[in-house]
Design an enzyme around this catalytic site. Structure first.
Site, PDB file in Angstrom:
ATOM      1  N   ASP A   1       0.771  -1.012   0.043  1.00  0.00           N
ATOM      2  CA  ASP A   1       0.145  -0.135   0.074  1.00  0.00           C
ATOM      3  C   ASP A   1       0.929   1.164  -0.153  1.00  0.00           C
ATOM      4  OD1 ASP A   1       0.797  -0.215   2.834  1.00  0.00           O
ATOM      5  OD2 ASP A   1      -0.970   0.470   3.504  1.00  0.00           O
TER       6      ASP A   1
ATOM      7  N   TYR B   1       3.086   4.798   0.645  1.00  0.00           N
ATOM      8  CA  TYR B   1       3.527   5.271   1.686  1.00  0.00           C
ATOM      9  C   TYR B   1       2.573   6.375   2.663  1.00  0.00           C
ATOM     10  CZ  TYR B   1       8.063   3.985  -0.511  1.00  0.00           C
ATOM     11  OH  TYR B   1       9.068   3.471  -0.917  1.00  0.00           O
TER      12      TYR B   1
ATOM     13  N   PHE C   1       6.580   2.065  -4.364  1.00  0.00           N
ATOM     14  CA  PHE C   1       8.155   2.154  -3.913  1.00  0.00           C
ATOM     15  C   PHE C   1       8.605   3.552  -4.273  1.00  0.00           C
ATOM     16  CE2 PHE C   1       7.731  -2.274  -4.271  1.00  0.00           C
ATOM     17  CZ  PHE C   1       8.031  -2.798  -3.156  1.00  0.00           C
TER      18      PHE C   1
ATOM     19  N   HIS D   1      10.712  -9.282   0.610  1.00  0.00           N
ATOM     20  CA  HIS D   1      10.412  -7.751   0.509  1.00  0.00           C
ATOM     21  C   HIS D   1      11.599  -7.015   0.920  1.00  0.00           C
ATOM     22  CE1 HIS D   1       8.729  -3.884   1.208  1.00  0.00           C
ATOM     23  NE2 HIS D   1       7.551  -4.341   0.480  1.00  0.00           N
TER      24      HIS D   1
END
Length: 240
Positions: A80, A82, A93, A204
């Site tokens: 989701d 930031y 990202f 991740h």
């Protein structure tokens, strides 16, 4: 006096933003389940704004705005957006260059520098240059409330993004799916791996998991693997 919302805050009109998307994406989201879910999401977001919530990003559909489904050659799935002011910009990202580099993005650059030590230069934090080359930077949840990670998970976004992922996976052009972490890897069932899809899985890039087993992100070689596979399938490599 009320403080104005941050510049990257959502101010409403989700359905108007949807109507401004390229027609191929609109068609993907026109089936009954996705359409009804988006109507409910629009009402939910409007309610949260009326209750005083600050929501990011300003343009939840930005990842789709400048990239048609048939032009996608790499899919990077995030979780989701930031949840801090000035960070989320609708691309997984990615953050504006005015924002400090978040830890996960820093580890992405660390891995890129490891894979391309002689070719990579200092990078912009804004990954729009990847989008221009066919990289879909898609979060599975497209909005979040300020300071509350995953606050809009299980509100319906997953239905919408599953439709998008499934459609791209069935497009005929060669594509690489980079699934980093358990959350992204749960979407693997939507992707038929075959002659037109390569699926790459690793931990991740978060500092909590980037160097841990079973498949550390640091050392995964995904960027090199993706480019080799694209070139083998007649597609120009990505200039990361």
């Amino acid at each position: 006096m009320l403080k104005p919302p941050p510049q990257n805050a959502y101010t409403g009109e989700l359905l108007a933003q949807l109507a401004a998307l390229p027609l191929p994406w609109q068609n993907v989201l026109h089936d009954t389940q996705a359409r009804d879910t988006l109507t409910k999401l629009n009402a939910f977001l409007s309610q949260r704004l009326a209750q005083g919530a600050t929501i990011f990003p300003a343009r939840p559909f930005r990842a789709l705005q400048d990239l048609l489904p048939e032009k996608v050659h790499v899919v990077v799935l995030g979780q989701d957006p930031y949840h801090g002011p000035g960070q989320a910009q609708g691309l997984a990202f990615s953050v504006p260059d005015t924002c400090p580099c978040p830890p996960s993005l820093r580890n992405i650059f660390t891995e890129l520098l490891r894979e391309y030590p002689d070719r990579l230069t200092v990078q912009s934090h804004d990954l729009n240059r990847w989008v221009e080359q066919g990289v879909l930077l898609l979060n599975t949840v497209l909005t979040v409330e300020s300071g509350l990670a995953a606050s809009h998970a299980r509100k319906g976004w997953e239905v919408v993004t599953d439709a998008l992922i499934g459609h791209v996976a069935h497009c005929p052009q060669p594509k690489v799916f980079m699934l980093w972490g358990n959350h992204a890897q749960q979407k693997r069932a939507l992707i038929a791996q075959g002659s037109n899809n390569l699926v790459l899985c690793a931990n991740h890039p978060s500092p909590l998991s980037a160097r841990r087993p079973p498949v550390p992100f640091i050392g995964c070689d995904h960027f090199i693997e993706a480019n080799r596979w694209l070139q083998a399938n007649g597609v120009a490599p990505i200039d990361w």
